[in-house]
Design a protein around this motif. Sequence first.
Motif, PDB file in Angstrom:
ATOM      1  N   UNK A 157       0.807  -1.212  -0.058  1.00  0.00           N
ATOM      2  CA  UNK A 157       0.055   0.049   0.084  1.00  0.00           C
ATOM      3  C   UNK A 157       0.817   1.132  -0.017  1.00  0.00           C
ATOM      4  N   UNK A 158       0.309   2.405  -0.629  1.00  0.00           N
ATOM      5  CA  UNK A 158       0.917   3.537  -0.682  1.00  0.00           C
ATOM      6  C   UNK A 158       0.547   4.346   0.587  1.00  0.00           C
ATOM      7  N   UNK A 159       1.393   5.179   1.001  1.00  0.00           N
ATOM      8  CA  UNK A 159       1.204   5.950   2.015  1.00  0.00           C
ATOM      9  C   UNK A 159      -0.024   6.842   2.028  1.00  0.00           C
ATOM     10  N   UNK A 160      -0.914   7.058   3.231  1.00  0.00           N
ATOM     11  CA  UNK A 160      -2.085   7.523   3.285  1.00  0.00           C
ATOM     12  C   UNK A 160      -1.808   9.136   2.441  1.00  0.00           C
ATOM     13  N   UNK A 164      -4.869   9.523  -1.499  1.00  0.00           N
ATOM     14  CA  UNK A 164      -6.098   9.897  -1.762  1.00  0.00           C
ATOM     15  C   UNK A 164      -6.338  10.203  -3.266  1.00  0.00           C
ATOM     16  N   UNK A 165      -5.144  10.194  -4.172  1.00  0.00           N
ATOM     17  CA  UNK A 165      -5.236  10.478  -5.453  1.00  0.00           C
ATOM     18  C   UNK A 165      -5.710   9.352  -6.302  1.00  0.00           C
ATOM     19  N   UNK A 174       0.421   1.324 -12.988  1.00  0.00           N
ATOM     20  CA  UNK A 174      -0.775   2.198 -13.397  1.00  0.00           C
ATOM     21  C   UNK A 174      -0.961   3.312 -12.635  1.00  0.00           C
ATOM     22  N   UNK A 175      -0.651   3.479 -11.432  1.00  0.00           N
ATOM     23  CA  UNK A 175      -0.755   4.757 -10.435  1.00  0.00           C
ATOM     24  C   UNK A 175       0.327   5.620 -10.954  1.00  0.00           C
ATOM     25  N   UNK A 176       1.476   4.943 -11.292  1.00  0.00           N
ATOM     26  CA  UNK A 176       2.735   6.070 -11.692  1.00  0.00           C
ATOM     27  C   UNK A 176       2.205   6.497 -13.003  1.00  0.00           C
ATOM     28  N   UNK A 186       5.861  14.828  -9.320  1.00  0.00           N
ATOM     29  CA  UNK A 186       6.391  14.644  -7.862  1.00  0.00           C
ATOM     30  C   UNK A 186       5.908  13.453  -7.157  1.00  0.00           C
ATOM     31  N   UNK A 187       4.367  13.286  -7.516  1.00  0.00           N
ATOM     32  CA  UNK A 187       3.778  12.021  -7.098  1.00  0.00           C
ATOM     33  C   UNK A 187       4.194  10.888  -7.583  1.00  0.00           C
TER      34      UNK A 187
END
Length: 319
Positions: A157-160, A164-165, A174-176, A186-187
């Motif tokens: 899991x990615x940090x909270x 939220x994004x 996929x998230x990258x 930056x994200x």
Amino acid sequence: MKIFYNYKKISKYTKNSTLLVGNFDGVHRGHQKIIESAKKIRSSKNNKVGVLLFDPHPKIFFKKDQKNFLLTQIDTRCEILKSYGIDFVIVLKFSNSVSKMTPRSFCSKILSEGIQMKNIFVGKNFKFGKNRAGDYKYLKDFGERNNFLVSPVDIFKIPASFGKYFKKKIYSSSNVRLAVERGSVKLARNILGRSWFVVGKVIKGDQRGRTIGFPTANIEIDGYVQPKYGVYAVSIEILYKNKKIKSYNGVANFGVRPTFKKINPLLEVYLFDFNLNIYNSALKVTFIDFIRNEKKFLDIKSLKMQLNEDILKAKKILI
């Protein structure tokens, strides 16, 4: 690190190894955690750790119109994997014949007879073989009958703080891609563990930038996921045979250049304190931060004023 493009006759090197199977596009922090887990097995049993990649990416193979998708080209991916201590990479050409292999044929010919690994790490959602009929359970059962262990890849899991994004709050390619497409480089860096970059050849453009005092290097980035149209603070490396020759800072615009009524997206890079001819050179362009959206200007004067502002902002970011 050794790179194999044929899974046949490599078992002398790969036998009893630990194998990671997947696309590993971007080699993000989730991938890095999996690699560390595999390396612990290597340290305890003194065996090699390798990665089986598919080229082209299966999603590109099955969707011919999906040209702009990758975070990393295959050669770059191999270099990144090498930096994380991988001993070998097998690049499996994803062809019609491979796509039509039954799960049994894939496991028998490629894994058991070809690679002859002892351990496999693979995602529980892994599908393979004709019509994606093979899955984690099939592979695990096959391994039990053929003397290799199949372990599930953990989902991290990615940090909270930045979860939220995304709908799926995990480290994933996929998230990258989603972050890059939004201009949130930056994200993307937070998920990758390093800034996202592209490598491309400098091509000859219309040389308009030179006439207004801002000569740019034009780079086609076909195959890569497309970042949001706009201006970015970037760092640039001039490459020769994939080796860094020199580094610069700069600004880059990715888009269709509406001021000049263009329609095909292009990456234009302006290097600070640079005036050499680099046509046909390869550049590695690393996206550090997003500055502004691409926009159409009424005249060249207003464009030049904006470019000067962009450069000042980029220099502050890149200090």
